[in-house]
Design an enzyme around this catalytic site. Structure first.
Site, PDB file in Angstrom:
ATOM      1  N   ILE A  61       0.859  -1.191   0.000  1.00 21.13           N
ATOM      2  CA  ILE A  61       0.000   0.000   0.000  1.00 21.13           C
ATOM      3  C   ILE A  61       0.898   1.246   0.000  1.00 21.13           C
ATOM      4  O   ILE A  61       1.017   1.954   0.996  1.00 21.13           O
ATOM      5  CB  ILE A  61      -0.959   0.020   1.215  1.00 21.13           C
ATOM      6  CG1 ILE A  61      -1.677  -1.318   1.367  1.00 21.13           C
ATOM      7  CG2 ILE A  61      -1.983   1.146   1.058  1.00 21.13           C
ATOM      8  CD1 ILE A  61      -2.558  -1.424   2.615  1.00 21.13           C
ATOM      9  N   PRO A  62       1.570   1.492  -1.135  1.00 19.76           N
ATOM     10  CA  PRO A  62       2.389   2.707  -1.205  1.00 19.76           C
ATOM     11  C   PRO A  62       1.497   3.937  -1.166  1.00 19.76           C
ATOM     12  O   PRO A  62       0.325   3.884  -1.565  1.00 19.76           O
ATOM     13  CB  PRO A  62       3.107   2.565  -2.551  1.00 19.76           C
ATOM     14  CG  PRO A  62       2.239   1.674  -3.368  1.00 19.76           C
ATOM     15  CD  PRO A  62       1.565   0.748  -2.391  1.00 19.76           C
ATOM     16  N   HIS A  63       2.049   5.045  -0.679  1.00 21.82           N
ATOM     17  CA  HIS A  63       1.248   6.260  -0.607  1.00 21.82           C
ATOM     18  C   HIS A  63       2.127   7.500  -0.683  1.00 21.82           C
ATOM     19  O   HIS A  63       3.292   7.468  -0.308  1.00 21.82           O
ATOM     20  CB  HIS A  63       0.368   6.285   0.643  1.00 21.82           C
ATOM     21  CG  HIS A  63       1.039   5.783   1.883  1.00 21.82           C
ATOM     22  ND1 HIS A  63       1.205   4.437   2.140  1.00 21.82           N
ATOM     23  CD2 HIS A  63       1.598   6.429   2.922  1.00 21.82           C
ATOM     24  CE1 HIS A  63       1.826   4.285   3.301  1.00 21.82           C
ATOM     25  NE2 HIS A  63       2.087   5.484   3.795  1.00 21.82           N
ATOM     26  N   GLY A  64       1.512   8.543  -1.199  1.00 20.18           N
ATOM     27  CA  GLY A  64       2.207   9.813  -1.299  1.00 20.18           C
ATOM     28  C   GLY A  64       1.338  10.936  -0.766  1.00 20.18           C
ATOM     29  O   GLY A  64       0.162  11.029  -1.113  1.00 20.18           O
TER      30      GLY A  64
END
Length: 149
Positions: A61-64
């Protein structure tokens, strides 16, 4: 709504997590969710460098959090077994990418992450999402799952 069929990419042709994030960031820009795919990718990779976003069970769950994000969004992609430096040592095949503007970041980002994580802890949900074959089927599954998206 944070996700729609245009934000779902099945069989993403990525060979590395960096390539997967890059392809998703380009799609986010094409869908008018971010102003600059490269800057968004940098924000996501910066977060990734602090701690792997692979949560186990083949899920990342990558996030920016950046003002490059026009409006909060969630993307989903399936990939062919990528090394994501997961704590459990297993490769990733399901990727959920979260983008939120810096100003909305704290509460919204955590709410999305918590909701997704709760669902993804359930094996039957992971199995179901791996078995569906079209973006519309993914959307139906996500809506039925009451993720609050």
């Amino acid at each position: 709504m944070l996700i729609n069929e245009n934000l779902i990419m099945l069989d993403l042709p990525a060979k590395t997590k960096e390539e997967a994030i890059s392809l998703l960031a380009e799609k986010a820009q094409n869908e008018n969710k971010v102003n600059d795919a490269n800057e968004f990718q940098k924000a996501v990779l910066h977060r990734e460098s602090e701690y792997s976003t692979a949560v186990g069970f083949g899920v990342a769950i990558p996030h920016g959090k950046t003002d490059i994000v026009i409006e909060p969004f969630l993307m989903f992609a399936t990939v062919q077994s990528l090394d994501w430096q997961a704590l459990d040592g297993n490769p990733v095949d399901l990727v959920f990418l979260i983008g939120v503007p810096e100003k909305d970041a704290s509460s919204l980002h955590l709410k999305i992450l918590a909701s997704l994580s709760r669902k993804l802890m359930k094996e039957e949900f992971r199995d179901a999402i791996r078995s569906v074959k079209t973006p519309s089927d993914i959307m139906e599954l996500l809506m039925e799952s009451d993720l609050g998206l």
